[in-house]
Design a protein around this motif. Sequence first.
Motif, mmCIF file in Angstrom:
data_model
loop_
_atom_site.group_PDB
_atom_site.id
_atom_site.type_symbol
_atom_site.label_atom_id
_atom_site.label_comp_id
_atom_site.label_asym_id
_atom_site.label_seq_id
_atom_site.Cartn_x
_atom_site.Cartn_y
_atom_site.Cartn_z
ATOM 1 N N TYR A 7 -14.061 -61.053 18.729
ATOM 2 C CA TYR A 7 -12.751 -60.429 18.882
ATOM 3 C C TYR A 7 -12.755 -59.059 18.227
ATOM 4 C CZ TYR A 7 -11.565 -61.653 13.994
ATOM 5 O OH TYR A 7 -11.550 -61.753 12.620
ATOM 6 N N THR A 13 -6.430 -58.057 12.386
ATOM 7 C CA THR A 13 -5.897 -57.357 13.554
ATOM 8 C C THR A 13 -4.862 -58.232 14.259
ATOM 9 O OG1 THR A 13 -7.673 -58.250 14.935
ATOM 10 C CG2 THR A 13 -8.026 -56.061 13.966
ATOM 11 N N THR A 15 -5.140 -58.723 17.261
ATOM 12 C CA THR A 15 -6.012 -59.500 18.145
ATOM 13 C C THR A 15 -6.372 -60.836 17.512
ATOM 14 O OG1 THR A 15 -6.943 -57.422 18.983
ATOM 15 C CG2 THR A 15 -8.157 -59.442 19.483
ATOM 16 N N VAL A 53 -9.742 -59.754 23.592
ATOM 17 C CA VAL A 53 -9.479 -58.317 23.427
ATOM 18 C C VAL A 53 -8.116 -57.968 24.015
ATOM 19 C CG1 VAL A 53 -11.923 -57.625 23.429
ATOM 20 C CG2 VAL A 53 -10.681 -57.833 25.596
ATOM 21 N N PRO A 54 -7.491 -56.880 23.537
ATOM 22 C CA PRO A 54 -6.229 -56.421 24.133
ATOM 23 C C PRO A 54 -6.494 -55.736 25.460
ATOM 24 C CG PRO A 54 -6.929 -54.900 22.424
ATOM 25 C CD PRO A 54 -7.905 -56.041 22.390
ATOM 26 N N THR A 66 -10.470 -51.313 27.405
ATOM 27 C CA THR A 66 -10.776 -52.639 27.924
ATOM 28 C C THR A 66 -10.944 -52.605 29.437
ATOM 29 O OG1 THR A 66 -9.558 -53.672 26.113
ATOM 30 C CG2 THR A 66 -9.994 -55.031 28.053
ATOM 31 N N SER A 132 -9.387 -50.021 15.167
ATOM 32 C CA SER A 132 -8.344 -51.033 15.271
ATOM 33 C C SER A 132 -7.333 -50.764 14.174
ATOM 34 C CB SER A 132 -8.925 -52.447 15.128
ATOM 35 O OG SER A 132 -9.371 -52.663 13.793
ATOM 36 N N PHE A 177 -3.251 -59.925 25.555
ATOM 37 C CA PHE A 177 -4.658 -60.099 25.201
ATOM 38 C C PHE A 177 -5.300 -61.056 26.202
ATOM 39 C CE2 PHE A 177 -2.225 -59.162 21.433
ATOM 40 C CZ PHE A 177 -2.993 -58.272 20.716
#
Length: 311
Positions: A7, A13, A15, A53-54, A66, A132, A177
């Motif tokens: 992640y 985070t 996330t 992940v976002p 991403t 991040s 996410f």
Amino acid sequence: MPASYAYLGPEGTFTEVALRTLPEAATRQLIPYVSVQSALDAVRTGEAEAAFVPIENSVEGGITTTLDELVAGTPLMIYREVLLSITFALLVRPGTQLADIKTVSAHPAAQPQVRNWLKANLPEAAWESAASNADAARLVQEGRYDAAFAGEFAAARYGLTALETEIHDAENAQTRFVLVGRPARPAAPTGADKTSVVLWQRDDHPGGLRDLLGEFATRGVNLMLLQSRPTGAGIGNYCFCIDAEGHISDRRMAEALMGLKRICREVRFLGSYPRAEVSVADVATPLRGTSDGEFVAAADWVARCQDGRFQ
């Protein structure tokens, strides 16, 4: 050793918070990576079973890092999504006051979500991007920057103080996410699903985008995200990232994808997966003529015509 999920790290985070809402996260080793790219590469190389992940926020739309990673390189597939409400805290070293802050840091996706607050409260502060929000907090701890926009929960992890909390320019802001793994058979449809694809046109011509969207529209498939991304082949060369309501096993979705495969230079299937926080009861009834039963009946009629059975 348990299977691992990569992640976007470091620890602390948004996330990580979102990842821990997945029941299966309790049975996996959760490993932070320094970037979205490195987390996804861990899946591609087999270091991790999946990466979290976002991919989108409700203020700025798709998260380009991403999207670009999913567009390029060895194909990957989305299996789950999670929505997380986002509000920021301004994290500082103990004793720091608002007047002391000359530099602030966070992930680039955070800036549009706090831009107005920053202008009103720290108009002279210089913005410095970090890998991040938690990494920004770590850099504040190390003395690199004066303050970081991050989750309030990250303060204790990095020995910082939340000077301000509940910071957001848009009410009810959310980030989406996704859990990404190597390609395999999609999960069975739930009735409240989403399908993600990337499309490349064969050539640039008037009405080209209309042609792509028409494959969805004529079959009653609703689009939820449409974002163009440069291909790197020169100005004006784009591919299109699309999220659409439905599952690849739905007849209307399958036929839309077949139509796109016929007219596009390339179609990359990114997965069909359950929509977060949406139940079957929330899904709109298919438009007339686009239900699975109506597609089956139409196909049967064509078959009967081909056999000379017109009744």
